[in-house]
Design a protein around this motif. Structure first.
Motif, short mmCIF file in Angstrom:
data_model
loop_
_atom_site.label_atom_id
_atom_site.label_comp_id
_atom_site.label_asym_id
_atom_site.label_seq_id
_atom_site.Cartn_x
_atom_site.Cartn_y
_atom_site.Cartn_z
N MET A 5 -4.98 -3.32 -13.32
CA MET A 5 -5.02 -4.24 -12.20
C MET A 5 -3.64 -4.43 -11.57
N ALA A 6 -2.60 -4.13 -12.32
CA ALA A 6 -1.26 -4.34 -11.79
C ALA A 6 -0.93 -3.37 -10.67
N PHE A 7 -1.60 -2.23 -10.63
CA PHE A 7 -1.29 -1.21 -9.63
C PHE A 7 -2.15 -1.32 -8.38
N VAL A 8 -3.13 -2.22 -8.35
CA VAL A 8 -4.04 -2.33 -7.21
C VAL A 8 -3.30 -2.62 -5.91
N PRO A 9 -2.33 -3.54 -5.87
CA PRO A 9 -1.60 -3.74 -4.60
C PRO A 9 -0.91 -2.48 -4.10
N GLN A 10 -0.44 -1.66 -5.01
CA GLN A 10 0.20 -0.40 -4.60
C GLN A 10 -0.80 0.50 -3.87
N TYR A 11 -2.02 0.59 -4.40
CA TYR A 11 -3.04 1.42 -3.75
C TYR A 11 -3.38 0.88 -2.36
N PHE A 12 -3.52 -0.43 -2.24
CA PHE A 12 -3.83 -1.02 -0.94
C PHE A 12 -2.71 -0.80 0.06
N ARG A 13 -1.48 -0.92 -0.38
CA ARG A 13 -0.35 -0.70 0.53
C ARG A 13 -0.30 0.74 1.03
N VAL A 14 -0.55 1.69 0.12
CA VAL A 14 -0.51 3.11 0.51
C VAL A 14 -1.63 3.41 1.51
N VAL A 15 -2.84 2.93 1.21
CA VAL A 15 -3.96 3.20 2.11
C VAL A 15 -3.74 2.52 3.45
N ARG A 16 -3.24 1.29 3.44
CA ARG A 16 -2.99 0.59 4.70
C ARG A 16 -1.95 1.33 5.55
N ALA A 17 -0.87 1.77 4.93
CA ALA A 17 0.15 2.50 5.67
C ALA A 17 -0.40 3.81 6.24
N GLU A 18 -1.23 4.49 5.46
CA GLU A 18 -1.82 5.73 5.94
C GLU A 18 -2.82 5.48 7.07
N VAL A 19 -3.60 4.40 6.99
CA VAL A 19 -4.55 4.06 8.06
C VAL A 19 -3.79 3.79 9.35
N ILE A 20 -2.71 3.04 9.26
CA ILE A 20 -1.91 2.75 10.46
C ILE A 20 -1.34 4.04 11.04
N ARG A 21 -0.90 4.95 10.18
CA ARG A 21 -0.34 6.22 10.67
C ARG A 21 -1.43 7.10 11.27
N ARG B 252 -15.13 8.99 9.10
CA ARG B 252 -14.98 10.45 9.07
C ARG B 252 -13.55 10.91 9.31
N HIS B 253 -12.85 10.23 10.17
CA HIS B 253 -11.51 10.70 10.54
C HIS B 253 -10.40 9.88 9.87
N VAL B 254 -10.43 8.58 10.04
CA VAL B 254 -9.32 7.76 9.56
C VAL B 254 -9.34 7.62 8.04
N LEU B 255 -10.46 7.18 7.48
CA LEU B 255 -10.50 6.94 6.04
C LEU B 255 -10.34 8.22 5.23
N ARG B 256 -10.98 9.29 5.66
CA ARG B 256 -10.89 10.56 4.94
C ARG B 256 -9.45 11.07 4.90
N ASN B 257 -8.71 10.86 5.96
CA ASN B 257 -7.31 11.30 5.97
C ASN B 257 -6.37 10.29 5.32
N SER B 258 -6.83 9.07 5.08
CA SER B 258 -5.97 8.04 4.51
C SER B 258 -5.99 7.98 3.00
N VAL B 259 -7.07 8.40 2.36
CA VAL B 259 -7.17 8.26 0.91
C VAL B 259 -6.78 9.53 0.17
N ARG B 260 -6.24 10.49 0.86
CA ARG B 260 -5.94 11.77 0.23
C ARG B 260 -4.81 11.68 -0.79
N THR B 261 -3.95 10.68 -0.71
CA THR B 261 -2.84 10.56 -1.66
C THR B 261 -3.19 9.72 -2.89
N LEU B 262 -4.35 9.09 -2.90
CA LEU B 262 -4.70 8.22 -4.02
C LEU B 262 -4.81 8.95 -5.37
#
Length: 151
Positions: free
Chosen positions: A1-17, A40-50
């Motif tokens: 659970m300690a790493f969950v904010p890290q995942y949200f920050r990465v996905v949020r930054a990728e969605v914005i990009r 199809r476009h934004v989420l698929r390209n945003s979660v690739r680094t997870l």
């Protein structure tokens, strides 16, 4: 659970990009719906680094547990195999001439962390839509330049 904010920050930054990319604008222009663009476009390209972040966190956990076990703060050594505890015992063996007893637990730690990290790299490559081929196999170069022979 300690790493969950890290995942949200990465996905949020990728969605914005990603939402500022030209292919998202092109999808809007041709009339693609908002939900389709989002999934199809934004989420698929945003979660690739997870997968990479997940496996790096797993590697960090393995190294942390081994380090704590080496220092004597790990899991009870009688109840589970612990590489850090084994390395700690091997330090005393090294001084008495049994240097090879440190190799198995040390090698196990190194290979597990390396394997986990490489697994994350390959999962990230598989999840990256930019690396997928469209329309089947592509033609490969035959090695000829189309010119006259240099013989």
């Amino acid at each position: 659970m300690a790493f969950v904010p890290q995942y949200f920050r990465v996905v949020r930054a990728e969605v914005i990009r990603v939402k500022a990319e030209p292919f998202v604008d092109a999808a809007r222009v041709i009339g693609t719906g908002t939900w389709r663009i989002m999934f199809r476009h934004v989420l698929r390209n945003s979660v690739r680094t997870l997968p990479l972040i997940f496996t790096i966190n797993a590697s960090e956990a393995i190294l942390t547990l081994a380090g704590l076990g080496f220092l004597g703060f790990g899991i009870e050594p009688n109840s589970a195999a612990e590489w850090g505890y084994d390395l700690n015992r091997a330090v005393a063996d090294v001084t008495s001439g049994l240097w090879w007893t440190a190799i198995p637990p040390g090698l196990a730690i190194v290979l597990t962390v390396l394997g986990t990290t490489l697994l994350g790299e390959s999962l990230t490559d598989l999840a990256d839509p930019r690396l997928r081929r469209r329309g089947g196999p592509t033609a490969t170069a035959t090695g000829t330049d189309g010119g006259a022979d240099d013989d």
